[in-house]
Design a protein around this motif. Structure first.
Motif, PDB file in Angstrom:
ATOM      1  N   ILE A  77      18.619  24.089  70.473  1.00 44.82           N
ATOM      2  CA  ILE A  77      19.535  25.002  71.154  1.00 44.82           C
ATOM      3  C   ILE A  77      20.979  24.541  71.001  1.00 44.82           C
ATOM      4  N   ASP A  78      21.217  23.253  71.218  1.00 40.51           N
ATOM      5  CA  ASP A  78      22.582  22.727  71.180  1.00 40.51           C
ATOM      6  C   ASP A  78      23.204  22.807  69.792  1.00 40.51           C
ATOM      7  N   ASN A  79      22.366  22.910  68.749  1.00 41.49           N
ATOM      8  CA  ASN A  79      22.874  22.928  67.384  1.00 41.49           C
ATOM      9  C   ASN A  79      22.664  24.276  66.695  1.00 41.49           C
ATOM     10  N   GLY A  80      22.558  25.317  67.503  1.00 43.71           N
ATOM     11  CA  GLY A  80      22.665  26.668  66.981  1.00 43.71           C
ATOM     12  C   GLY A  80      21.394  27.353  66.563  1.00 43.71           C
ATOM     13  N   ALA A  81      20.224  26.741  66.755  1.00 43.24           N
ATOM     14  CA  ALA A  81      18.977  27.407  66.358  1.00 43.24           C
ATOM     15  C   ALA A  81      18.733  28.631  67.235  1.00 43.24           C
ATOM     16  N   THR A  82      18.070  29.613  66.661  1.00 40.38           N
ATOM     17  CA  THR A  82      17.632  30.769  67.433  1.00 40.38           C
ATOM     18  C   THR A  82      16.108  30.854  67.490  1.00 40.38           C
ATOM     19  N   ALA A  83      15.435  29.958  66.759  1.00 38.78           N
ATOM     20  CA  ALA A  83      13.964  29.942  66.744  1.00 38.78           C
ATOM     21  C   ALA A  83      13.487  28.521  66.498  1.00 38.78           C
ATOM     22  N   ILE A  84      12.287  28.241  66.979  1.00 34.49           N
ATOM     23  CA  ILE A  84      11.624  26.963  66.738  1.00 34.49           C
ATOM     24  C   ILE A  84      10.425  27.241  65.830  1.00 34.49           C
ATOM     25  N   GLY A  85      10.119  26.309  64.909  1.00 33.51           N
ATOM     26  CA  GLY A  85       9.085  26.559  63.911  1.00 33.51           C
ATOM     27  C   GLY A  85       7.961  25.552  63.946  1.00 33.51           C
ATOM     28  N   PRO A  86       7.066  25.620  64.924  1.00 31.21           N
ATOM     29  CA  PRO A  86       5.942  24.676  64.978  1.00 31.21           C
ATOM     30  C   PRO A  86       4.832  25.076  64.010  1.00 31.21           C
ATOM     31  N   PRO A 143      -0.812  25.306  74.090  1.00 35.27           N
ATOM     32  CA  PRO A 143      -0.429  26.339  75.061  1.00 35.27           C
ATOM     33  C   PRO A 143       0.773  25.964  75.919  1.00 35.27           C
ATOM     34  N   TRP A 144       0.829  24.723  76.402  1.00 36.30           N
ATOM     35  CA  TRP A 144       1.965  24.359  77.251  1.00 36.30           C
ATOM     36  C   TRP A 144       3.257  24.286  76.454  1.00 36.30           C
ATOM     37  N   GLN A 145       3.141  23.915  75.157  1.00 37.80           N
ATOM     38  CA  GLN A 145       4.327  23.877  74.302  1.00 37.80           C
ATOM     39  C   GLN A 145       4.830  25.288  74.028  1.00 37.80           C
ATOM     40  N   ALA A 146       3.914  26.213  73.766  1.00 36.95           N
ATOM     41  CA  ALA A 146       4.307  27.594  73.546  1.00 36.95           C
ATOM     42  C   ALA A 146       4.977  28.167  74.785  1.00 36.95           C
ATOM     43  N   ALA A 147       4.434  27.833  75.961  1.00 42.17           N
ATOM     44  CA  ALA A 147       5.031  28.322  77.203  1.00 42.17           C
ATOM     45  C   ALA A 147       6.440  27.773  77.395  1.00 42.17           C
ATOM     46  N   MET A 148       6.644  26.511  77.047  1.00 44.67           N
ATOM     47  CA  MET A 148       7.967  25.918  77.182  1.00 44.67           C
ATOM     48  C   MET A 148       8.948  26.543  76.188  1.00 44.67           C
ATOM     49  N   ALA A 149       8.460  26.815  74.978  1.00 41.77           N
ATOM     50  CA  ALA A 149       9.322  27.472  73.989  1.00 41.77           C
ATOM     51  C   ALA A 149       9.728  28.854  74.477  1.00 41.77           C
ATOM     52  N   ARG A 150       8.786  29.592  75.064  1.00 46.25           N
ATOM     53  CA  ARG A 150       9.126  30.908  75.608  1.00 46.25           C
ATOM     54  C   ARG A 150      10.158  30.782  76.714  1.00 46.25           C
ATOM     55  N   ARG A 151      10.000  29.768  77.563  1.00 43.52           N
ATOM     56  CA  ARG A 151      10.944  29.579  78.669  1.00 43.52           C
ATOM     57  C   ARG A 151      12.338  29.266  78.161  1.00 43.52           C
ATOM     58  N   SER A 152      12.430  28.640  76.991  1.00 42.40           N
ATOM     59  CA  SER A 152      13.746  28.299  76.437  1.00 42.40           C
ATOM     60  C   SER A 152      14.495  29.531  75.957  1.00 42.40           C
ATOM     61  N   GLY A 153      13.759  30.599  75.666  1.00 45.11           N
ATOM     62  CA  GLY A 153      14.383  31.798  75.117  1.00 45.11           C
ATOM     63  C   GLY A 153      14.419  31.827  73.606  1.00 45.11           C
ATOM     64  N   LEU A 154      14.066  30.710  72.943  1.00 47.63           N
ATOM     65  CA  LEU A 154      13.998  30.678  71.484  1.00 47.63           C
ATOM     66  C   LEU A 154      12.823  31.513  70.980  1.00 47.63           C
ATOM     67  N   ASP A 155      12.992  32.159  69.849  1.00 46.24           N
ATOM     68  CA  ASP A 155      11.847  32.761  69.179  1.00 46.24           C
ATOM     69  C   ASP A 155      10.960  31.655  68.618  1.00 46.24           C
ATOM     70  N   VAL A 156       9.698  31.981  68.361  1.00 40.90           N
ATOM     71  CA  VAL A 156       8.748  31.053  67.758  1.00 40.90           C
ATOM     72  C   VAL A 156       8.259  31.648  66.440  1.00 40.90           C
ATOM     73  N   HIS A 157       8.585  30.953  65.336  1.00 37.26           N
ATOM     74  CA  HIS A 157       8.121  31.349  64.003  1.00 37.26           C
ATOM     75  C   HIS A 157       7.210  30.227  63.503  1.00 37.26           C
ATOM     76  N   ALA A 158       5.909  30.433  63.602  1.00 43.38           N
ATOM     77  CA  ALA A 158       4.949  29.351  63.369  1.00 43.38           C
ATOM     78  C   ALA A 158       4.364  29.433  61.961  1.00 43.38           C
ATOM     79  N   TRP A 159       3.898  28.288  61.482  1.00 43.91           N
ATOM     80  CA  TRP A 159       3.340  28.182  60.125  1.00 43.91           C
ATOM     81  C   TRP A 159       2.049  27.363  60.133  1.00 43.91           C
ATOM     82  N   THR A 160       1.150  27.593  59.174  1.00 42.52           N
ATOM     83  CA  THR A 160       1.073  28.677  58.210  1.00 42.52           C
ATOM     84  C   THR A 160      -0.273  29.359  58.432  1.00 42.52           C
ATOM     85  N   PHE A 161      -0.288  30.669  58.644  1.00 43.68           N
ATOM     86  CA  PHE A 161      -1.481  31.437  58.977  1.00 43.68           C
ATOM     87  C   PHE A 161      -2.099  32.017  57.711  1.00 43.68           C
TER      88      PHE A 161
END
Length: 448
Positions: free
Chosen positions: A311-320, A333-351
């Motif tokens: 967040i402090d360095n300009g990201a708009t999404a986290i990529g776990p 699950p708890w990490q996803a919930a925390m990411a949602r609480r941060s307001g960052l989008d989540v772009h996950a890899w690789t499905f």
């Protein structure tokens, strides 16, 4: 980045079963912390919030075009990803000795080219030791046929390495212009130096206009890579200080049209310094992903620290990463919930399978079958099988929605931020016509 499809195929079913457990039943904390641990999460800037508002949800990112159906990051892979209907085509960046920015994953050339045949005394050299025209002598397709006999196609033989400009041209519905021998037609300056490639309308283009998702690989090896990237994007009209000055890319109703939106480019990196450089160089904030893969043993405190750095360095999404092969998930699950609480989008890899999507987009994490976007851990997904991913959203998630179990992330803020730019539904995949992966390759002229 993000594991090879060939490895994934050997572990797909076993991984999928464990994924269901990770996505759902592994919600019991075993790390000594409780769900009431709520570390401070920093506030997103208004610029970050504005970008997140116009970045699409439920979008599919074609990882290196595809690793499974064609040689990764080749013209065949990128054209396939565009025509199959991916929302973004993804590429990695390297740089040649003469300053050409390549779409290539590895720093070396031994895995995906015939360098040992063409340059037997230089096969261990980095990409940066070669000029672009030296690299054009390499074949980046034959290795794929040898490694993947079931997907092999004779027309992959002789494919050449791509530049970032090539990828952008493909996203715009073009292809590389070639002579009668299949060699690209090069533009040179007065001294004979390479300055570009000629393109032509792709006769097999079906009207899709995906965005481009760009990762800077090994940025520590290439000083000024971020500035170079900005220069290329400005030259091609894919970045401008003022959104209204972006190149207008014609789109068609019912086709992928992300290339004509402010979210046409997304930047990504694993590197902490590169993340800072993105924030510094791109003075108009654009979608930016901070990739992670080492957070399986994190605590709420250390996970929050990583989110806050992003967040402090300009990201708009986290990529776990999800749990595949030897990679344990960094999106519990708890990490996803925390990411949602941060307001960052989540772009996950690789499905790569329906089971993997089921584990993270909601159905397997909803034992009461009530539905809800809060059960969906991701906003976008990287995949080597864009065909499978599109069909999953078109059919499987739609079938759940018809039963009242809706797991789609809302695109309401996207539509409000970009009126008329996006479809009026949350499932971006819903109305895409279905073609098999093989049919698309045949249509593009890549015959067996």
């Amino acid at each position: 980045m993000k594991t090879n499809s060939r490895i994934l195929q050997n572990v797909i079913f076993a991984s999928a079963i464990s994924l269901g457990m990770v996505g759902c039943t592994d919600d019991v904390r075993t790390d000594g912390f409780t769900n009431s641990d709520l570390p401070e999460i920093h506030e997103l800037s208004q610029a970050q919030k504005d970008v997140i508002a116009y970045t699409p949800k439920n979008a599919i990112i074609a990882h290196r075009g595809t690793e499974f159906w064609a040689p990764e990051e080749s013209e065949a892979a990128m054209r396939w990803a565009r025509n199959i209907g991916a929302d973004y085509i993804e590429c990695d960046l390297q740089r040649t000795k003469d300053g050409v920015t390549l779409a290539l994953h590895d720093e070396s050339l031994s895995r995906t080219t015939n360098i040992e045949v063409i340059y037997p005394n230089r096969w261990q050299d980095y990409v940066s030791a070669f000029t672009f025209e030296e690299l054009l002598k390499l074949d980046i397709g034959s290795w794929f046929n040898e490694a993947n006999p079931e997907q092999a196609r004779a027309s992959f033989v002789g494919l050449d390495v791509l530049t970032l400009e090539d990828v952008i041209a493909i996203a715009e519905g073009k292809r590389i212009k070639r002579d009668d021998n299949g060699k690209r037609i090069i533009i040179r300056d007065s001294e004979g130096k390479y300055i570009g490639t000629e393109y032509e309308p792709d006769p097999s283009d079906n009207g899709n206009r995906p965005g481009v998702y760009i990762e800077t690989k090994a940025p520590y090896m290439f000083a000024g890579m971020e500035e170079t990237l900005r220069t290329i994007l400005e030259k091609t009209g894919w970045y401008a200080e003022n959104i209204d000055d972006l190149k207008v890319i014609p789109t068609e109703p019912g086709k992928v049209g992300i290339a004509n939106t402010p979210a046409r480019v997304i930047l990504q990196t694993f590197d902490l310094s590169a993340l800072k450089n993105f924030d510094r160089v791109f003075t108009r904030k654009i979608p930016t992903l901070y990739l992670t893969m080492d957070l399986i043993n994190s605590s709420p405190i250390t996970y929050a620290e990583r989110l806050n750095y992003a967040i402090d360095n300009g990201a708009t999404a986290i990529g776990p990463n999800i749990a595949v092969g030897n990679y344990p998930a960094s999106i519990l699950p708890w990490q996803a919930a925390m990411a949602r609480r941060s307001g960052l989008d989540v772009h996950a890899w690789t499905f790569n399978t329906n089971q993997e999507y089921l584990a993270y987009t909601g159905p397997w994490c909803d034992p009461e079958k009530k539905g809800g976007a809060d059960k969906n851990s991701v906003d976008m997904t990287f995949t080597n099988h864009a065909d499978v991913a599109i069909e999953y959203y078109r059919t499987t998630l739609e079938e759940y929605a018809a039963k009242g179990q809706v797991y789609f992330k809302s695109n309401e803020s996207v539509r409000k931020a970009c009126p008329g730019k996006y479809p009026d539904y949350d499932n971006l995949q819903k109305n895409k016509p279905f073609m098999t992966a093989q049919e698309v390759l045949d249509h593009l002229g890549y015959y067996k």
